[in-house]
Design a protein around this motif. Structure first.
Motif, PDB file in Angstrom:
ATOM      1  N   ALA A  98       0.816  -1.222   0.000  1.00 60.06           N
ATOM      2  CA  ALA A  98       0.000   0.000   0.000  1.00 60.06           C
ATOM      3  C   ALA A  98       0.841   1.260   0.000  1.00 60.06           C
ATOM      4  N   GLY A  99       2.125   1.139  -0.316  1.00 60.28           N
ATOM      5  CA  GLY A  99       3.008   2.302  -0.298  1.00 60.28           C
ATOM      6  C   GLY A  99       2.538   3.417  -1.203  1.00 60.28           C
ATOM      7  N   GLY A 100       2.888   4.634  -0.847  1.00 59.29           N
ATOM      8  CA  GLY A 100       2.506   5.787  -1.644  1.00 59.29           C
ATOM      9  C   GLY A 100       3.369   6.984  -1.312  1.00 59.29           C
ATOM     10  N   ILE A 101       3.300   7.990  -2.158  1.00 54.09           N
ATOM     11  CA  ILE A 101       4.088   9.221  -1.997  1.00 54.09           C
ATOM     12  C   ILE A 101       3.139  10.398  -1.958  1.00 54.09           C
ATOM     13  N   VAL A 102       3.268  11.233  -0.936  1.00 51.74           N
ATOM     14  CA  VAL A 102       2.450  12.427  -0.775  1.00 51.74           C
ATOM     15  C   VAL A 102       3.320  13.651  -1.012  1.00 51.74           C
ATOM     16  N   LEU A 103       2.919  14.500  -1.942  1.00 55.25           N
ATOM     17  CA  LEU A 103       3.636  15.737  -2.237  1.00 55.25           C
ATOM     18  C   LEU A 103       2.877  16.894  -1.617  1.00 55.25           C
ATOM     19  N   ASP A 104       3.497  17.583  -0.680  1.00 57.58           N
ATOM     20  CA  ASP A 104       2.851  18.668   0.059  1.00 57.58           C
ATOM     21  C   ASP A 104       3.582  19.969  -0.246  1.00 57.58           C
ATOM     22  N   ASP A 105       2.919  20.855  -0.996  1.00 56.57           N
ATOM     23  CA  ASP A 105       3.550  22.134  -1.326  1.00 56.57           C
ATOM     24  C   ASP A 105       3.283  23.203  -0.289  1.00 56.57           C
ATOM     25  N   GLY A 106       2.594  22.836   0.788  1.00 55.21           N
ATOM     26  CA  GLY A 106       2.324  23.783   1.861  1.00 55.21           C
ATOM     27  C   GLY A 106       1.462  24.946   1.445  1.00 55.21           C
ATOM     28  N   GLY A 107       0.902  24.867   0.250  1.00 59.46           N
ATOM     29  CA  GLY A 107       0.071  25.952  -0.254  1.00 59.46           C
ATOM     30  C   GLY A 107       0.850  27.181  -0.657  1.00 59.46           C
ATOM     31  N   ALA A 108       2.179  27.062  -0.661  1.00 55.33           N
ATOM     32  CA  ALA A 108       2.965  28.266  -0.916  1.00 55.33           C
ATOM     33  C   ALA A 108       4.263  28.037  -1.677  1.00 55.33           C
ATOM     34  N   ALA A 109       4.692  26.762  -1.843  1.00 58.82           N
ATOM     35  CA  ALA A 109       5.994  26.503  -2.470  1.00 58.82           C
ATOM     36  C   ALA A 109       5.949  25.159  -3.174  1.00 58.82           C
ATOM     37  N   THR A 110       6.973  24.866  -3.941  1.00 61.35           N
ATOM     38  CA  THR A 110       7.064  23.585  -4.645  1.00 61.35           C
ATOM     39  C   THR A 110       7.304  22.457  -3.646  1.00 61.35           C
ATOM     40  N   ALA A 111       6.597  21.358  -3.824  1.00 60.44           N
ATOM     41  CA  ALA A 111       6.736  20.233  -2.908  1.00 60.44           C
ATOM     42  C   ALA A 111       8.127  19.606  -2.979  1.00 60.44           C
ATOM     43  N   LEU A 112       8.656  19.447  -4.199  1.00 55.48           N
ATOM     44  CA  LEU A 112       9.963  18.833  -4.371  1.00 55.48           C
ATOM     45  C   LEU A 112      10.672  19.451  -5.568  1.00 55.48           C
ATOM     46  N   ALA A 113      11.851  19.957  -5.346  1.00 56.14           N
ATOM     47  CA  ALA A 113      12.634  20.572  -6.419  1.00 56.14           C
ATOM     48  C   ALA A 113      14.088  20.155  -6.282  1.00 56.14           C
ATOM     49  N   THR A 114      14.762  20.025  -7.415  1.00 54.47           N
ATOM     50  CA  THR A 114      16.192  19.742  -7.366  1.00 54.47           C
ATOM     51  C   THR A 114      17.006  21.014  -7.216  1.00 54.47           C
ATOM     52  N   GLY A 115      16.443  22.128  -7.636  1.00 51.00           N
ATOM     53  CA  GLY A 115      17.188  23.378  -7.615  1.00 51.00           C
ATOM     54  C   GLY A 115      18.148  23.505  -8.782  1.00 51.00           C
TER      55      GLY A 115
END
Length: 300
Positions: free
Chosen positions: A276-293
């Motif tokens: 049942a694994g999964g990934i949740v991306l949370d941008d906090g309503g204000a920023a990118t959830a995940l970025a490499t930069g």
């Protein structure tokens, strides 16, 4: 040790010093319930041969402190075991030799209170109740791989802690350059985790509790399990690929909250693909959830 008692003990605070040639320092008995060496003082082993073996480790009683080991020849491997909590001093080997130290028993802590190094052999630090690298000290596997498992029995009581400027580093070029396994990971603001070998040099962060959640990024730890807040994520200073979660094993959800890779050109791989694994991306309503930069790849 005759299979029944300690081979050599001072009975007090006297130091134990053993100096061996190419015959090495070996244990006659297989790794078991009895120590080879015991003292409340310092233990120093110097050898132009092996120290212990994978089946016959040099063992120490619970709470043994200040164990120092140096070997100097090619393939002069070091195999040690603590029958409980074990504190290491300086451990060093050359010639592509392995350093393999375990701490067994229920929830036992392995502490590096000195530099641990190999010029090209693999370094393994394995404990059931946590691994701590104290302030100012470095664990360096040279061109070998580095494995730290702080919760080897999977009981959920093992935290990997880097205190102060405690450092884990490898110049190995493979995806297995640095592998960290733990129930949780605590990194100080000046600690370092580094895979400097280029090519495919990887840092792998795997939970020993596959069904437990992992939290990456954000400002504060939010759950039990591995939590790498922004400040801790920044301590991963060099890698070609950072892998979070073990593929086909991690079943607990991994939540990523406004996280930016500490290495702009580095690749990020996140695995929660068992059951049942999964990934949740949370941008906090204000920023990118995940970025490499930067130009690093993202693989989920």
């Amino acid at each position: 040790d005759g299979g029944a008692a300690t081979a050599l003990a001072t009975g007090g605070a006297g130091n134990i010093t053993l100096n061996a040639g190419t015959g090495g320092i070996t244990a006659a008995q297989a790794t078991g319930a009895n120590a080879e060496l015991s003292t409340t003082g310092t233990i120093t082993l110097t050898s132009d041969g092996v120290v212990g073996s994978s089946t016959n480790r040099i063992q120490f009683p619970a709470a043994q402190d200040d164990v120092n080991v140096t070997t100097s020849g090619a393939a002069d491997n070091i195999f040690l075991n603590g029958l409980g909590a074990l504190t290491l001093g300086t451990i060093g080997t050359t010639g592509g030799s392995t350093v393999d130290v375990t701490s067994t028993g229920a929830d036992t802590l392995l502490t590096a209170a000195g530099n641990i190094s190999s010029t090209g052999g693999n370094v393994l630090l394995v404990a059931t109740g946590g691994v701590t690298v104290n302030d100012t000290f470095t664990v360096n596997s040279g061109t070998g791989t580095l494995l730290v498992n702080a919760d080897s029995d999977g009981a959920g009581a093992g935290t990997l802690t880097l205190a102060g400027t405690g450092t884990l580093t490898s110049a190995n070029t493979t995806a297995s350059a640095v592998t960290l396994r733990a129930e949780d990971i605590v990194l100080s603001a000046t600690s370092v985790v580094s895979a400097t070998g280029g090519t495919a040099a990887g840092v792998n962060v795997f939970s020993t509790q596959a069904a437990q959640t992992m939290n990456i990024g954000g400002a504060a730890a939010s759950a039990t399990g591995i939590n790498l807040e922004d400040a801790e994520l920044a301590r991963f200073t060099n890698f070609v690929t950072l892998t979070l979660g073990e593929t086909a094993v991690q079943s607990g959800a991994i939540t990523v909250t406004t996280a930016t890779s500490p290495v702009a050109a580095g690749n990020i791989v996140i695995n929660s693909n068992s059951g049942a694994g999964g990934i949740v991306l949370d941008d906090g309503g204000a920023a990118t959830a995940l970025a490499t930069g930067g130009a690093g790849n993202i693989t989920l």
